[in-house]
Design a protein around this motif. Structure first.
Motif, mmCIF file in Angstrom:
data_model
loop_
_atom_site.group_PDB
_atom_site.id
_atom_site.type_symbol
_atom_site.label_atom_id
_atom_site.label_comp_id
_atom_site.label_asym_id
_atom_site.label_seq_id
_atom_site.Cartn_x
_atom_site.Cartn_y
_atom_site.Cartn_z
ATOM 1 N N PHE A 96 -55.545 4.521 46.643
ATOM 2 C CA PHE A 96 -55.458 4.226 48.081
ATOM 3 C C PHE A 96 -54.156 3.478 48.367
ATOM 4 C CE2 PHE A 96 -56.442 0.741 51.185
ATOM 5 C CZ PHE A 96 -56.406 1.520 52.328
ATOM 6 N N VAL A 97 -53.428 3.934 49.397
ATOM 7 C CA VAL A 97 -52.117 3.335 49.670
ATOM 8 C C VAL A 97 -52.093 2.498 50.943
ATOM 9 C CG1 VAL A 97 -50.877 5.119 48.406
ATOM 10 C CG2 VAL A 97 -51.319 5.429 50.853
ATOM 11 N N ASP B 6 -50.795 -2.060 54.091
ATOM 12 C CA ASP B 6 -50.706 -1.497 52.741
ATOM 13 C C ASP B 6 -52.063 -1.613 52.049
ATOM 14 O OD1 ASP B 6 -50.961 -4.136 51.920
ATOM 15 O OD2 ASP B 6 -48.841 -4.372 51.422
ATOM 16 N N ALA B 7 -52.094 -1.215 50.763
ATOM 17 C CA ALA B 7 -53.355 -1.197 50.025
ATOM 18 C C ALA B 7 -53.950 -2.587 49.877
ATOM 19 C CB ALA B 7 -53.138 -0.563 48.657
ATOM 20 N N MET C 229 -58.855 3.492 63.617
ATOM 21 C CA MET C 229 -58.262 3.339 62.289
ATOM 22 C C MET C 229 -58.409 4.619 61.477
ATOM 23 S SD MET C 229 -58.970 0.263 59.542
ATOM 24 C CE MET C 229 -60.743 0.552 59.546
ATOM 25 N N ALA C 230 -57.394 4.894 60.618
ATOM 26 C CA ALA C 230 -57.419 6.024 59.699
ATOM 27 C C ALA C 230 -56.760 5.591 58.399
ATOM 28 C CB ALA C 230 -56.715 7.235 60.291
ATOM 29 N N VAL C 231 -56.952 6.398 57.365
ATOM 30 C CA VAL C 231 -56.371 6.115 56.054
ATOM 31 C C VAL C 231 -55.050 6.863 55.928
ATOM 32 C CG1 VAL C 231 -56.680 6.410 53.563
ATOM 33 C CG2 VAL C 231 -58.599 5.716 54.985
ATOM 34 N N LEU C 232 -54.028 6.203 55.365
ATOM 35 C CA LEU C 232 -52.753 6.872 55.118
ATOM 36 C C LEU C 232 -52.950 7.964 54.074
ATOM 37 C CD1 LEU C 232 -50.303 3.834 54.932
ATOM 38 C CD2 LEU C 232 -50.390 5.561 56.729
ATOM 39 N N PRO C 233 -52.274 9.116 54.219
ATOM 40 C CA PRO C 233 -52.414 10.186 53.223
ATOM 41 C C PRO C 233 -51.966 9.703 51.847
ATOM 42 C CG PRO C 233 -51.301 10.966 55.208
ATOM 43 C CD PRO C 233 -51.374 9.479 55.320
ATOM 44 N N TYR C 234 -52.695 10.131 50.820
ATOM 45 C CA TYR C 234 -52.304 9.748 49.461
ATOM 46 C C TYR C 234 -52.761 10.812 48.478
ATOM 47 C CZ TYR C 234 -57.173 8.091 49.053
ATOM 48 O OH TYR C 234 -58.543 8.002 49.044
ATOM 49 N N ASP C 235 -52.048 10.895 47.332
ATOM 50 C CA ASP C 235 -52.381 11.838 46.276
ATOM 51 C C ASP C 235 -53.165 11.117 45.192
ATOM 52 O OD1 ASP C 235 -51.004 13.907 47.547
ATOM 53 O OD2 ASP C 235 -49.097 13.262 46.660
#
Length: 716
Positions: A364-365, A278-279, A354-360
């Motif tokens: 950052f989530v 998580d963030a 590693m990648a970042v979770l999609p977020y609007d």
């Protein structure tokens, strides 16, 4: 709200005789009769509560009846109004009906016409109720079509289009006129028509509604997925009168669900560990492979931070990579190596992608990644690198035109060239001009005929100091191998071997020409002395003859050994029984005094090197010619097991000296003072070793010598 068809009838009477009202109240259909004192009172009642039927007495004073009916019609256009006429006349009846009356009943007789009045009341009320139901259905249908945000379709009893709303036109691409009379198959994708057809059949026979999700084809050919809610309208006997459907687009949700299921399947199939943080950097998900990789149970991992598995340096490096991902121009994924400390205390090297979770928005989530154990892979790579760097061979990769794409570091040690300086150069530039055409021809044939490998070729390569070194090269095609994508060449320096071959050739020429010629001169002179001399002189001449013959035989053995050493070994399959009998026949004819026995099964087959038959002949011949008895005897016995075949050669001659035995049993013990003459045994040992076998003397209680040749069984 409509009144059920079988509900009691509510009546309002104004100006109707009491006797008539009483007769109506006694009827089965009427529930209650409310009376009004006059027209105004009746109208007031109608404002608050609508009855099922109004009874109006006629005539009323001053045309009150017709005026009342007209006023009723302004409020209730379909409400049944029945005139109860006590003084019937044609004008009165006409006025009642013209004002909007539904029916009239003549009550001028002595007894009220109860049955007639009740029948007309029931008929009028039934018609009104049916009309109101129809009106309400029409209003509902209007709302269904005109105001629904969903696509709406009305079908006939054969499931053909009758009516569609504007939303349906937009979703299907057709106008109502284009679809009217068409079957449902017009808009359903071929692959879904079977299960839609089954749903249609169920709808036409079932009570209630049917839901179905299927692919529909837009007029322009686009395929979308719609969810249909269908309901059949039947009459009183259950016959389908009409069918209504509402539908909406579920393409995105179906595709999202399919994508989710696909992703879940991929995750289940992956052998890599998967994690989600998580963030705040705490684990929220790990798969079974991740749990097995790190050795901690899932309950311990979830909610903890990567410090459970990484040291401070590894955590800092991961945070730096995460910062790259979050930057405006950062990559979508990053891959890096990280040491992981397992629960059992072992440290393994892993590859973290590693990648970042999609977020609007800006918040950052969290992050997601895969973890793969590359400990063994890196160890293999290090071993391979060490092998490449320390090997005595040169490993090269060339393209189809012969340009170097890779060069192992060993080229600098062997030929003095820097690997980097050779990249992009043609291999031919380093090959001796006399050998260049032959090498190019072999290479071109290899790459143009899709051969898997390049047979061994020899050539001279230029050293950085300008000298030439003999090389032996072979290769394999790896054009489809990732990381190679070319032709792999293995080159080995054979300069020393070439020099030895040249020395052997020179030695062979000296023995064959110089020594042999000189020995023949000596032998001829000894012959002359023996013929002309006598006594000790003749005896000494005979001794010289024997020594010359022995030396000439030795030079012949040497020639055979030299030839064998110069030729590359080859292998072939033989039938041992057949070969032994051929040797027996040949030697029996040249040594008729000897007895040769063969004991070999017919099923023995061997994979042996060239000259193997010569080795068998040498062993049997030696056993005969070195036997000083009158009846030389040689027994050849073959025995086989699951892993080897043993050929035993036993004779009844004198024991071979220890010096000669050492040629086979202890060749490493030979000193500069060794004077053994056993070149024949040495040649036998060489031939048998090239077949993967061994030669040994066997000690027995019997007289004579026993030599055992052991060879690997082809089936082992």
């Amino acid at each position: 709200m409509t009144t059920p068809a079988d509900a009691p009838i509510a009546l309002l009477a104004v100006g109707v005789q009491r006797a008539v009202i009483a007769s109506v109240e006694d009827g089965e259909a009427a529930g209650r009769v409310e009376t009004a004192a006059d027209a105004d009172a009746a109208l007031a009642t109608l404002t608050d509560n609508r009855p099922d039927c109004v009874l109006v007495g006629a005539p009323l004073p001053e045309d009150a009846a017709t005026t009342f009916i007209e006023r009723v019609r302004t409020q209730h256009s379909t409400l049944p109004v029945i005139g109860v006429v006590s003084e019937p006349s044609e004008s009165v009846v006409q006025e009642l009906l013209a004002a909007g009356g539904t029916e009239y009943v003549d009550t001028s007789g002595e007894q009220p016409p109860t049955s007639v009045l009740l029948n007309r009341i029931e008929n009028a009320v039934a018609a009104d109720r049916a009309q109101r139901v129809a009106a309400q259905q029409e209003q509902t249908l209007k709302h269904f079509f005109e105001e629904s945000p969903l696509g709406a379709v009305q079908w006939d009893e054969s499931f053909r289009f009758e009516r569609i709303n504007k939303r349906a036109e937009a979703m299907l691409g057709y106008t109502e006129a284009e679809l009217t009379g068409e079957s449902w198959e017009r808009i359903v994708a071929p692959e879904d028509q079977a299960h839609v057809g089954a749903a249609v059949g169920n709808l036409l026979t079932a009570d209630g509604g049917v839901h179905v999700v299927n692919k529909n084809v837009h007029k322009d050919g686009e395929v979308r997925i719609y969810k249909w809610h269908n309901r059949a309208v039947t009459n009183q006997d259950g016959t389908v009168q009409s069918i209504f459907s509402k539908f909406h687009d579920v393409t995105d949700s179906v595709e999202r669900k399919a994508e989710l299921e696909k992703n879940e399947t991929i995750i289940e199939a992956l052998t890599d560990g998967i994690y989600v943080l998580d963030a705040e950097g705490r684990f929220t998900f790990v798969n079974d492979e991740f749990v097995a990789l790190v050795g901690y149970d899932r309950e311990t991992i979830i909610g903890s931070t990567p410090s459970l598995l990484k040291d401070a340096e590894a955590i800092e490096r991961a945070e730096q990579h995460l910062g790259r991902l979050l930057s405006s121009e950062g990559p979508e994924t990053v891959t890096f190596e990280v040491p992981i400390q397992r629960a059992d205390g072992d440290t393994i090297l892993c590859e973290d992608q590693m990648a970042v979770l999609p977020y609007d928005g800006e918040e950052f989530v969290g992050s997601v990644g895969t973890l793969r154990d590359i400990t063994e892979q890196r160890q293999r790579e290090h071993r391979f690198q060490a092998l490449i760097e320390e090997t005595n061979d040169i490993i090269s990769v060339v393209d189809s035109e012969g340009r170097f794409q890779y060069q192992s570091p060993s080229i600098e040690r062997i030929l003095g060239h820097s690997p980097a300086d050779t990249i992009g150069e043609f291999a031919w530039e380093y090959i001796h001009p006399d050998d260049r055409d032959g090498v190019k021809t072999a290479f071109t044939s290899w790459v143009t005929t899709d051969q898997a490998s390049l047979e061994s070729i020899e050539y001279r390569a230029r050293h950085a100091d300008g000298s030439w070194r003999w090389m032996e090269a072979s290769g394999r095609a790896h054009t489809e191998t990732p990381g190679v994508s070319g032709y792999l060449i293995n080159s080995r320096e054979i300069t020393a071997r070439k020099e030895r071959q040249q020395q052997l050739a020179l030695f062979d020429r000296v023995l064959r020409h110089n020594l042999r010629n000189d020995m023949n001169v000596i032998r001829g002179s000894a012959d002359t002395i023996q013929e002309t001399g006598s006594g000790d002189v003749a005896w000494l001449a005979g001794k010289i003859q024997k020594m010359c013959d022995k030396l000439l035989a030795t030079t012949e053995k040497q020639r055979e050994i030299t030839q064998l050493l110069r030729e590359p070994p080859t292998q072939s399959e033989i039938d041992l029984q057949t070969i032994l009998h051929e040797v027996q026949s040949t030697l029996q004819s040249t040594h008729p005094e000897a007895t040769i026995r063969i004991d070999c099964e017919s099923t023995v087959r061997l994979q042996v090197g060239d000259k193997f038959v010569y080795a068998l002949e040498e062993l049997i011949t030696n056993a005969i010619i070195h036997n000083d008895g009158d009846e030389p005897s040689v027994a050849v016995t073959v025995e086989q097991s699951s892993d080897q075949v043993q050929i035993t050669v036993a004779d009844n001659g004198p024991r071979i000296s220890e010096m000669e035995r050492d040629v086979i049993q202890h060749p490493e013990n030979r000193s500069p003072l060794y004077h053994g003459s056993g070149l024949g045994l040495w040649l036998v040992k060489l031939i048998i070793s090239r077949s993967g076998g061994t030669v040994q003397f066997v000690e027995t209680d019997e007289d004579g010598n026993t030599i055992a040749v052991s060879l690997p069984h082809p089936a082992a």
